[in-house]
Motif scaffolding. Structure first.
Motif, PDB file in Angstrom:
ATOM      1  N   ALA A  35       0.829  -1.203   0.000  1.00  0.00           N
ATOM      2  CA  ALA A  35       0.000   0.000   0.000  1.00  0.00           C
ATOM      3  C   ALA A  35       0.867   1.258   0.000  1.00  0.00           C
ATOM      4  O   ALA A  35       0.598   2.218  -0.743  1.00  0.00           O
ATOM      5  CB  ALA A  35      -0.931  -0.008   1.213  1.00  0.00           C
ATOM      6  N   ALA A  36       1.913   1.261   0.816  1.00  0.00           N
ATOM      7  CA  ALA A  36       2.807   2.414   0.883  1.00  0.00           C
ATOM      8  C   ALA A  36       3.507   2.643  -0.456  1.00  0.00           C
ATOM      9  O   ALA A  36       3.657   3.796  -0.905  1.00  0.00           O
ATOM     10  CB  ALA A  36       3.839   2.207   1.995  1.00  0.00           C
ATOM     11  N   ALA A  37       3.933   1.552  -1.112  1.00  0.00           N
ATOM     12  CA  ALA A  37       4.619   1.674  -2.404  1.00  0.00           C
ATOM     13  C   ALA A  37       3.678   2.188  -3.485  1.00  0.00           C
ATOM     14  O   ALA A  37       4.071   2.995  -4.334  1.00  0.00           O
ATOM     15  CB  ALA A  37       5.199   0.319  -2.803  1.00  0.00           C
ATOM     16  N   VAL A  38       2.433   1.720  -3.464  1.00  0.00           N
ATOM     17  CA  VAL A  38       1.442   2.175  -4.450  1.00  0.00           C
ATOM     18  C   VAL A  38       1.237   3.683  -4.327  1.00  0.00           C
ATOM     19  O   VAL A  38       1.198   4.407  -5.336  1.00  0.00           O
ATOM     20  CB  VAL A  38       0.105   1.438  -4.245  1.00  0.00           C
ATOM     21  CG1 VAL A  38      -1.013   2.106  -5.045  1.00  0.00           C
ATOM     22  CG2 VAL A  38       0.236  -0.022  -4.668  1.00  0.00           C
ATOM     23  N   THR A  40      -7.860   1.169  -1.064  1.00  0.00           N
ATOM     24  CA  THR A  40      -7.471   2.186  -0.090  1.00  0.00           C
ATOM     25  C   THR A  40      -6.250   2.970  -0.549  1.00  0.00           C
ATOM     26  O   THR A  40      -6.243   4.214  -0.549  1.00  0.00           O
ATOM     27  CB  THR A  40      -7.187   1.536   1.272  1.00  0.00           C
ATOM     28  OG1 THR A  40      -8.332   0.792   1.697  1.00  0.00           O
ATOM     29  CG2 THR A  40      -6.850   2.588   2.313  1.00  0.00           C
ATOM     30  N   SER A  41      -5.206   2.259  -0.954  1.00  0.00           N
ATOM     31  CA  SER A  41      -3.961   2.929  -1.341  1.00  0.00           C
ATOM     32  C   SER A  41      -4.111   3.712  -2.641  1.00  0.00           C
ATOM     33  O   SER A  41      -3.546   4.811  -2.784  1.00  0.00           O
ATOM     34  CB  SER A  41      -2.831   1.900  -1.465  1.00  0.00           C
ATOM     35  OG  SER A  41      -3.169   0.892  -2.411  1.00  0.00           O
ATOM     36  N   LEU A  42      -4.876   3.203  -3.588  1.00  0.00           N
ATOM     37  CA  LEU A  42      -5.041   3.896  -4.869  1.00  0.00           C
ATOM     38  C   LEU A  42      -5.860   5.173  -4.723  1.00  0.00           C
ATOM     39  O   LEU A  42      -5.598   6.164  -5.414  1.00  0.00           O
ATOM     40  CB  LEU A  42      -5.697   2.967  -5.891  1.00  0.00           C
ATOM     41  CG  LEU A  42      -4.782   1.880  -6.462  1.00  0.00           C
ATOM     42  CD1 LEU A  42      -5.585   0.867  -7.258  1.00  0.00           C
ATOM     43  CD2 LEU A  42      -3.687   2.490  -7.335  1.00  0.00           C
ATOM     44  N   LEU A  43      -6.843   5.160  -3.846  1.00  0.00           N
ATOM     45  CA  LEU A  43      -7.610   6.389  -3.614  1.00  0.00           C
ATOM     46  C   LEU A  43      -6.717   7.472  -3.024  1.00  0.00           C
ATOM     47  O   LEU A  43      -6.785   8.640  -3.420  1.00  0.00           O
ATOM     48  CB  LEU A  43      -8.791   6.100  -2.692  1.00  0.00           C
ATOM     49  CG  LEU A  43      -9.979   5.382  -3.338  1.00  0.00           C
ATOM     50  CD1 LEU A  43     -11.028   5.017  -2.289  1.00  0.00           C
ATOM     51  CD2 LEU A  43     -10.613   6.253  -4.434  1.00  0.00           C
ATOM     52  N   VAL A  44      -5.860   7.074  -2.077  1.00  0.00           N
ATOM     53  CA  VAL A  44      -4.921   8.037  -1.501  1.00  0.00           C
ATOM     54  C   VAL A  44      -3.967   8.548  -2.582  1.00  0.00           C
ATOM     55  O   VAL A  44      -3.724   9.763  -2.709  1.00  0.00           O
ATOM     56  CB  VAL A  44      -4.124   7.410  -0.341  1.00  0.00           C
ATOM     57  CG1 VAL A  44      -3.052   8.374   0.159  1.00  0.00           C
ATOM     58  CG2 VAL A  44      -5.065   7.029   0.803  1.00  0.00           C
ATOM     59  N   ALA A  54     -11.401   3.538 -13.857  1.00  0.00           N
ATOM     60  CA  ALA A  54      -9.966   3.256 -13.891  1.00  0.00           C
ATOM     61  C   ALA A  54      -9.423   2.991 -12.498  1.00  0.00           C
ATOM     62  O   ALA A  54      -8.572   2.109 -12.313  1.00  0.00           O
ATOM     63  CB  ALA A  54      -9.223   4.424 -14.538  1.00  0.00           C
ATOM     64  N   VAL A  55      -9.889   3.726 -11.498  1.00  0.00           N
ATOM     65  CA  VAL A  55      -9.422   3.515 -10.124  1.00  0.00           C
ATOM     66  C   VAL A  55      -9.820   2.120  -9.646  1.00  0.00           C
ATOM     67  O   VAL A  55      -9.008   1.383  -9.070  1.00  0.00           O
ATOM     68  CB  VAL A  55      -9.993   4.596  -9.183  1.00  0.00           C
ATOM     69  CG1 VAL A  55      -9.643   4.271  -7.732  1.00  0.00           C
ATOM     70  CG2 VAL A  55      -9.448   5.972  -9.557  1.00  0.00           C
ATOM     71  N   LEU A  56     -11.075   1.744  -9.882  1.00  0.00           N
ATOM     72  CA  LEU A  56     -11.535   0.416  -9.465  1.00  0.00           C
ATOM     73  C   LEU A  56     -10.829  -0.686 -10.259  1.00  0.00           C
ATOM     74  O   LEU A  56     -10.484  -1.736  -9.714  1.00  0.00           O
ATOM     75  CB  LEU A  56     -13.050   0.307  -9.642  1.00  0.00           C
ATOM     76  CG  LEU A  56     -13.888   1.232  -8.748  1.00  0.00           C
ATOM     77  CD1 LEU A  56     -15.380   1.084  -9.073  1.00  0.00           C
ATOM     78  CD2 LEU A  56     -13.636   0.937  -7.274  1.00  0.00           C
ATOM     79  N   ALA A  57     -10.598  -0.437 -11.546  1.00  0.00           N
ATOM     80  CA  ALA A  57      -9.892  -1.421 -12.373  1.00  0.00           C
ATOM     81  C   ALA A  57      -8.448  -1.576 -11.922  1.00  0.00           C
ATOM     82  O   ALA A  57      -7.891  -2.677 -11.939  1.00  0.00           O
ATOM     83  CB  ALA A  57      -9.945  -1.002 -13.838  1.00  0.00           C
ATOM     84  N   ALA A  58      -7.837  -0.446 -11.498  1.00  0.00           N
ATOM     85  CA  ALA A  58      -6.458  -0.499 -11.016  1.00  0.00           C
ATOM     86  C   ALA A  58      -6.361  -1.317  -9.733  1.00  0.00           C
ATOM     87  O   ALA A  58      -5.316  -1.905  -9.444  1.00  0.00           O
ATOM     88  CB  ALA A  58      -5.931   0.914 -10.778  1.00  0.00           C
ATOM     89  N   ALA A  59      -7.436  -1.337  -8.950  1.00  0.00           N
ATOM     90  CA  ALA A  59      -7.461  -2.182  -7.752  1.00  0.00           C
ATOM     91  C   ALA A  59      -7.754  -3.631  -8.119  1.00  0.00           C
ATOM     92  O   ALA A  59      -7.224  -4.569  -7.506  1.00  0.00           O
ATOM     93  CB  ALA A  59      -8.514  -1.662  -6.776  1.00  0.00           C
ATOM     94  N   LEU A  60      -8.588  -3.814  -9.135  1.00  0.00           N
ATOM     95  CA  LEU A  60      -8.985  -5.164  -9.529  1.00  0.00           C
ATOM     96  C   LEU A  60      -7.863  -5.912 -10.236  1.00  0.00           C
ATOM     97  O   LEU A  60      -7.705  -7.136 -10.047  1.00  0.00           O
ATOM     98  CB  LEU A  60     -10.214  -5.088 -10.439  1.00  0.00           C
ATOM     99  CG  LEU A  60     -10.838  -6.414 -10.883  1.00  0.00           C
ATOM    100  CD1 LEU A  60     -11.298  -7.222  -9.668  1.00  0.00           C
ATOM    101  CD2 LEU A  60     -12.003  -6.166 -11.833  1.00  0.00           C
TER     102      LEU A  60
END
Length: 280
Positions: free
Chosen positions: A54-57, A146-150, A176-182
């Motif tokens: 998460a921190a790296a993302v 969580t990490s991508l939204l931040v 795109a945000v949801l796809a990046a998590a998926l």
């Protein structure tokens, strides 16, 4: 007559109680999922790995946003200005780590011998594989969302001081945000599938890395029909899902998702066969 009736009722109640006791200890998928979740959260290294991922993302998403602030990122020799996609860059890196976590969830049990205890507790075996995939997918997706939204909000705050920024309400951005998590989540599930097939950590992770990075490079080098086939590799499909600003010839996000689901379905079927037919 009264005694007989009482005895019969007592016997019936006793039988009913015994049946309830047996039912209470039936092996069901929700119970197997709960067991696998306990295993996952009990391993400190797994929790630490998810936290570092998460921190790296967040870090890489913000870094790429800073480096590309106010100027297009070159892609295939052409300038493409994609502030949303740049903030989600960390998802590309997370796929490897989460894929390794997925493989370790099952290969670690084979290396320690715990798999025999697990399969003794779940004689039908297949719920074990399903439960591991579900637990890994849930943990991976929660970490990524969580990490991508931040990363997205911080990255767009960086853009607001230079070039145009993006908003979740813009067309295609929330997708795109949801796809990046998926996308990394599907790679984590693929890691479980490779782990079930190979039963060895190094082999499972090695094959996963080859599929994600070596095969695309090899196919591009060969050219021709192989270059077209590279579009249906997991890494290319995931990139198609994440990118907001696309060229006309790029794969659509829906097609990219179908490609990844095809990979998962194939690995799931192969893992199920291997788990059922081979000894622990």
């Amino acid at each position: 007559m009264s005694t007989t009736t009482t005895t019969t009722r007592s016997g019936s109640l006793a039988g009913s109680s015994a049946a309830d006791d047996v039912s209470a200890h039936d092996v069901t998928l929700p119970r197997v999922i709960r067991s696998e979740w306990i295993k996952l959260r009990s391993i400190r290294s797994t929790i630490v790995t998810l936290g570092l991922t998460a921190a790296a993302v967040i870090a890489f998403g913000v870094l790429v946003s800073m480096l590309s602030n106010g100027s297009p990122i070159a892609a295939d020799g052409e300038g493409i200005y994609d502030p949303a996609g740049n903030s989600l860059f960390g998802a590309i890196l997370a796929q490897v780590v989460l894929g390794a976590v997925g493989a370790l969830v099952i290969t670690s049990e084979y290396s320690t011998g715990l798999i025999r205890t697990t399969l003794t507790a779940v004689p039908r075996r297949l719920p074990v594989l399903w439960a591991k995939m579900i637990v890994v997918a849930a943990a991976s997706f929660a970490t990524m969302v969580t990490s991508l939204l931040v990363a997205f909000f911080v990255g767009q705050a960086v853009y607001s001081g230079g070039g145009p920024s993006a908003s979740l309400s813009d067309p295609g951005v929330l997708r795109a945000v949801l796809a990046a998590a998926l996308f990394p989540t599907t790679i984590a599930v693929m890691g479980v599938g490779f782990g079930a097939l190979m039963r060895h950590t190094a082999a499972a992770i090695g094959i996963l890395v080859a599929v994600l990075f070596v095969m695309p490079t090899l196919f591009d080098t060969l050219g021709g029909v192989w270059d077209d086939a590279s579009k249906y590799l997991p890494s290319e499909a995931g990139q198609a899902m994440i990118t907001v600003v696309k060229d006309s010839g790029d794969m659509s996000p829906a097609t990219g998702l179908l490609v990844l689901l095809g990979w998962i379905g194939t690995l799931l079927a192969a893992g199920m066969i291997a788990l059922k037919r081979r000894d622990a």
